[in-house]
Motif scaffolding. Structure first.
Motif, PDB file in Angstrom:
ATOM      1  N   GLY A   1     -14.816   2.673   2.368  1.00 26.68           N
ATOM      2  CA  GLY A   1     -13.676   1.788   2.178  1.00 26.68           C
ATOM      3  C   GLY A   1     -13.868   0.404   2.774  1.00 26.68           C
ATOM      4  O   GLY A   1     -12.910  -0.361   2.871  1.00 26.68           O
TER       5      GLY A   1
ATOM      6  N   SER B   1      -6.808   5.696  -2.824  1.00 25.21           N
ATOM      7  CA  SER B   1      -7.893   5.243  -1.953  1.00 25.21           C
ATOM      8  C   SER B   1      -7.887   3.729  -1.831  1.00 25.21           C
ATOM      9  O   SER B   1      -7.262   3.021  -2.624  1.00 25.21           O
ATOM     10  CB  SER B   1      -9.246   5.722  -2.491  1.00 25.21           C
ATOM     11  N   GLY B   2      -8.613   3.233  -0.838  1.00 25.38           N
ATOM     12  CA  GLY B   2      -8.706   1.796  -0.632  1.00 25.38           C
ATOM     13  C   GLY B   2      -9.160   1.495   0.774  1.00 25.38           C
ATOM     14  O   GLY B   2      -9.277   2.385   1.622  1.00 25.38           O
ATOM     15  N   PRO B   3      -9.415   0.234   1.077  1.00 23.44           N
ATOM     16  CA  PRO B   3      -9.930  -0.156   2.394  1.00 23.44           C
ATOM     17  C   PRO B   3      -8.888   0.032   3.484  1.00 23.44           C
ATOM     18  O   PRO B   3      -7.693   0.206   3.202  1.00 23.44           O
ATOM     19  CB  PRO B   3     -10.278  -1.637   2.204  1.00 23.44           C
TER      20      PRO B   3
ATOM     21  N   GLN C   1     -15.599  -3.257  -1.489  1.00 25.17           N
ATOM     22  CA  GLN C   1     -14.889  -2.960  -2.731  1.00 25.17           C
ATOM     23  C   GLN C   1     -15.817  -3.140  -3.929  1.00 25.17           C
ATOM     24  O   GLN C   1     -16.506  -4.150  -4.038  1.00 25.17           O
ATOM     25  CB  GLN C   1     -13.682  -3.897  -2.892  1.00 25.17           C
TER      26      GLN C   1
ATOM     27  N   LYS D   1      -2.146   2.512   1.866  1.00 28.13           N
ATOM     28  CA  LYS D   1      -2.236   3.805   1.161  1.00 28.13           C
ATOM     29  C   LYS D   1      -1.154   4.771   1.631  1.00 28.13           C
ATOM     30  O   LYS D   1      -0.436   5.362   0.824  1.00 28.13           O
ATOM     31  CB  LYS D   1      -3.620   4.424   1.397  1.00 28.13           C
TER      32      LYS D   1
ATOM     33  N   ARG E   1      -9.580   6.579   2.850  1.00 26.28           N
ATOM     34  CA  ARG E   1     -10.346   5.340   2.759  1.00 26.28           C
ATOM     35  C   ARG E   1     -11.513   5.501   1.783  1.00 26.28           C
ATOM     36  O   ARG E   1     -12.005   4.520   1.254  1.00 26.28           O
ATOM     37  CB  ARG E   1     -10.874   4.944   4.139  1.00 26.28           C
ATOM     38  N   ARG E   2     -11.930   6.713   1.581  1.00 29.05           N
ATOM     39  CA  ARG E   2     -13.022   7.003   0.653  1.00 29.05           C
ATOM     40  C   ARG E   2     -12.449   7.329  -0.724  1.00 29.05           C
ATOM     41  O   ARG E   2     -11.352   7.889  -0.826  1.00 29.05           O
ATOM     42  CB  ARG E   2     -13.858   8.184   1.166  1.00 29.05           C
TER      43      ARG E   2
ATOM     44  N   SER F   1     -13.526   3.042  10.733  1.00 28.83           N
ATOM     45  CA  SER F   1     -14.457   3.274   9.621  1.00 28.83           C
ATOM     46  C   SER F   1     -15.871   2.863   9.987  1.00 28.83           C
ATOM     47  O   SER F   1     -16.844   3.523   9.604  1.00 28.83           O
ATOM     48  CB  SER F   1     -13.999   2.502   8.374  1.00 28.83           C
TER      49      SER F   1
END
Length: 752
Positions: free
Chosen positions: A387, A126-128, A390, A133, A235-236, A337
């Motif tokens: 996402g 996961s990540g922004p 952080q 990813k 993203r989540r 997003s």
């Protein structure tokens, strides 16, 4: 008119119609002269879309002509099949993959453990938006394909742009695993999910479920264990999934970011402008998507320098727009997003772009939205889940630099100017009011907040106050600058006034000269002679202690004395004289230091105001020692200790503790000047213990250095070595002069 012509002929016709030479088109588009010539003569392959877009921009084409050029390029390319949404395809290799070694190592370890059926069989990456990813998952799948003989599969779940139905993805995976249509028709959705779990448990497969929207979309696609490995990107964070391994990606390191740009641009071109390449990495926030877009932009425009892109990206208002290559835009990744947020979360994201510091707590969200901390915390959690925000290991939150710019742009477009200004005012007011309450913990006449105070953060102890002032310093300092810029003079003066004694606990912050300069300017604007005197004295202290600008410090103390005389305030006159004496002592003018400190003593004793009397006495004694009169200095410093230890001493609390530590150190210096090294060592040791207890780290360094010197005079080399190493261990908290002196002494000691 261009439809039947080859691409090169269309390009030449458009260029000639505009009476451009190849060199002029190269300058306008960033595509090299040689590349343009090869395309027009049909000697090179048809360029990619981003190159055609750059040529269209350089030619200044209208929409119809631009589309004609793109159509001509598309028609010349060989046809290729495109997988439909949800189709299972094998993983593709990522040729210029860079960095993420630790993450790849963890996935490699998971793959090695999979055949034995141990460890996590599902990993969530996961990540922004734009952090790489999918690229990481595809790289891992390509590298690990040999470990999974029963197949490797990738399913794009389109989580943020029209999510694929779970049932459809389930059918695609089962078909890819060889399950017949007849068997599938016999099972209901629950049965198909059970069948997939059984197959993945028995076989050795690697499955990438890319771009998942939420837990519900993937839960039926996951094995309960077994020999397969499933990588889910989202993203989540998908916190609702249990018994899964987790990799949380963020931006790359600076070295990784530069490495990726070098691979895209080519080492020769990148190394020729190494500084500019490093700056591009920083301006892209080291976000992989932004780095790739920037690299591709430069690759297409081979005639342009890297520094040209640096100049384009340097403008914050245009940076996101500049990070576009063809139809790939960094801003679009954030937009997907953003559209999924609730109205409350979208508004908070916009407002968080007003936070001036590098990170924040839920209290910032509460101040911006005029809600309580718990409500703000819930909304910020939605941003984390999306996402776009952080969460750090320390419980704070961060906006990536590019997401901050995106949120700021949305703020300008969507928020009423009056509402935007009101939110900014609420944040600035909260930051400065909280700074005042926290700083007053250390002022003798204030201490703990009044019972009526209701803040967004706990300040129930001096330790909490200190932690807040230091942890939120970037934000409250920015708020102070903002208040000064807006002419909020009273607020600026009050904030700096609250810091009078706290400064001793954080001498090496680096911004005290600015704080007291701004406060002095605000006091002048208010024409308040008392505050002008107070802040001029504090500015003198900061110039002396923090910046070692002794001449300016003495001059500022002189100004403080004039303001104090105008205010007819004896205490401020004595304070100004003390700061002047301190500056002259540092300049080596012991006589001037003695004269001014003696004048401060006489003023304090004559007025019966003793808050600065211990400082004045200590400085007078130190000046006498420098003038060759250490016995008199010792007597004066002993008088200070008697004063501080008396039951009716008017100086108490932190201020008394600071004076006691300083004076104990001065007693050590007196004894050293008299050659009484054992007594000197004892005084230094006691002074260091006192400084450590109250947090005067910069004083600890001085006292440990002097203790080391005294111990060497006494022949106690090993304890001296230990003290000198303690000085070095203090690092940046110590002054450079103490660090250098400690290293020099250590170099003279015999080897252990």
């Amino acid at each position: 008119m261009y439809r039947e012509k080859p691409f090169g002929a269309v390009l030449r016709a458009l260029r000639q119609e505009r009476r451009l030479t190849m060199e002029e088109l190269a300058e306008a588009s960033g595509v090299s002269v040689r590349a343009i010539g090869d395309m027009e003569r049909g000697r090179s392959r048809v360029p990619q879309r981003r190159t055609v877009v750059a040529l269209a921009e350089g030619l200044g084409l209208a929409e119809a002509e631009r589309e004609a050029l793109l159509t001509s390029a598309r028609s010349a390319r060989p046809t290729r099949s495109v997988a439909a949404a949800g189709t299972v395809v094998p993983p593709r290799s990522v040729g210029d993959f860079t960095g993420r070694e630790a993450e790849l190592a963890r996935l490699r370890e998971a793959a090695e453990r999979a055949p034995a059926g141990v460890g996590m069989s599902v990993w969530v990456v996961s990540g922004p938006p734009g952090c790489g990813k999918t690229t990481l998952a595809l790289k891992a799948a390509a590298d690990l394909a040999g470990e999974f003989p029963d197949g490797c599969f990738v399913v794009d779940l389109h989580g943020v742009d029209g999510p694929v139905d779970t049932g459809e993805a389930l059918l695609k995976l089962l078909k890819a695993l060889g399950v017949s249509d007849r068997r599938l028709a016999q099972e209901d959705p629950q049965g198909r999910a059970g069948l997939l779990r059984a197959l993945l448990g028995e076989r050795r497969c690697l499955v990438v479920l890319d771009n998942a929207r939420d837990e519900g979309q993937v839960r039926a696609l996951l094995p309960a264990g077994g020999r397969s490995l499933v990588l889910v990107t989202s993203r989540r964070p998908l916190t609702g999934l249990e018994d899964v391994g987790r990799l949380v990606l963020c931006e790359m390191t600076q070295d990784e970011a530069v490495g990726l740009l070098r691979r895209i641009l080519g080492e020769e071109r990148a190394d020729a402008e190494a500084g500019a390449v490093a700056r591009v990495a920083e301006l892209c926030g080291r976000l992989p998507l932004a780095l790739r877009v920037a690299g591709n932009w430069l690759t297409v425009r081979s005639g342009w320098t890297v520094d040209h892109l640096v100049r384009r990206l340097a403008d914050e208002e245009r940076r996101l727009g500049a990070l576009a290559a063809g139809d790939v835009r960094v801003e679009a990744a954030f937009e997907l997003s953003y559209r999924q947020l609730t109205g409350q979360a979208a508004r908070l994201l916009r407002l968080l772009s007003l936070v001036p510091g590098p990170d924040m707590t839920a209290a910032y969200g509460a101040a911006l939205t005029a809600t309580d901390v718990f409500e703000a915390e819930d909304v910020m959690e939605e941003l984390v889940e999306a996402g776009l925000l952080q969460a750090t290991f320390t419980g704070r939150h961060q906006l990536h630099d590019l997401i901050r710019l995106y949120a700021r742009a949305r703020l300008s477009r969507e928020e009423d100017p009056g509402d935007r200004e009101a939110a900014d005012d609420r944040l600035r007011t909260w930051l400065l009011e909280t700074a005042v309450v926290a700083g007053r913990w250390y002022k003798p006449t204030y201490g703990a907040p009044p019972p009526s105070w209701r803040g967004l953060v706990p300040l129930e102890t001096a330790e909490e106050a200190r932690a807040w002032l230091q942890g939120e310093a970037p934000s409250w300092l920015a708020a102070l600058r903002g208040a000064a810029h807006r002419g909020e003079h009273t607020r600026v003066v009050e904030t700096a006034y609250a810091m009078e004694w706290f400064v001793n606990l954080w001498v090496h912050w680096g911004h005290w000269p600015e704080v007291f300069r701004l406060a002095g300017e605000a006091a002048t604007a208010l024409d308040d002679p008392y505050m002008m005197a107070f802040h001029a004295s504090c500015h003198s202290w900061a110039l002396n202690t923090c910046d070692q600008r002794y001449v300016e410090s003495a001059e500022r103390a002189g100004e403080a004395l004039e303001h104090a005389r105008r205010a007819q305030d004896v205490h401020q006159q004595a304070s100004a004289l003390v700061h002047a004496a301190s500056a002259y002592r540092q300049l080596g003018d012991a006589q001037a230091a003695a004269e001014r400190s003696l004048a401060a003593i006489e003023l304090s004793e004559g007025d019966g105001h003793y808050e600065v009397w211990p400082q004045a006495m200590r400085l007078y004694g130190s000046a006498l020692r420098l003038l060759g009169r250490p016995e008199e200095s010792l007597t004066l410093h002993q008088r200070i200790m008697v004063f501080l230890d008396s039951t009716d001493c008017p100086v108490r609390g932190l201020v008394a503790d600071i004076f006691r530590s300083h004076t104990t150190q001065a007693l050590g210096l007196d004894c050293a000047a008299l050659g009484r090294w054992r007594e000197a060592a004892d005084h230094y040791r006691n002074a260091q213990i006192q400084s450590s207890r109250i947090g005067l780290v910069h004083r600890e360094a001085e006292q440990l250095l002097h203790l080391g010197e005294a111990l060497l005079e006494l022949g106690e080399t090993e304890e001296a070595r230990y003290c000198l190493r303690q000085v070095l261990a203090l690092g940046d908290a110590a002054d450079d002069k103490e660090l250098k002196a400690a290293r020099k002494l250590l170099d003279t000691l015999p080897a252990e």
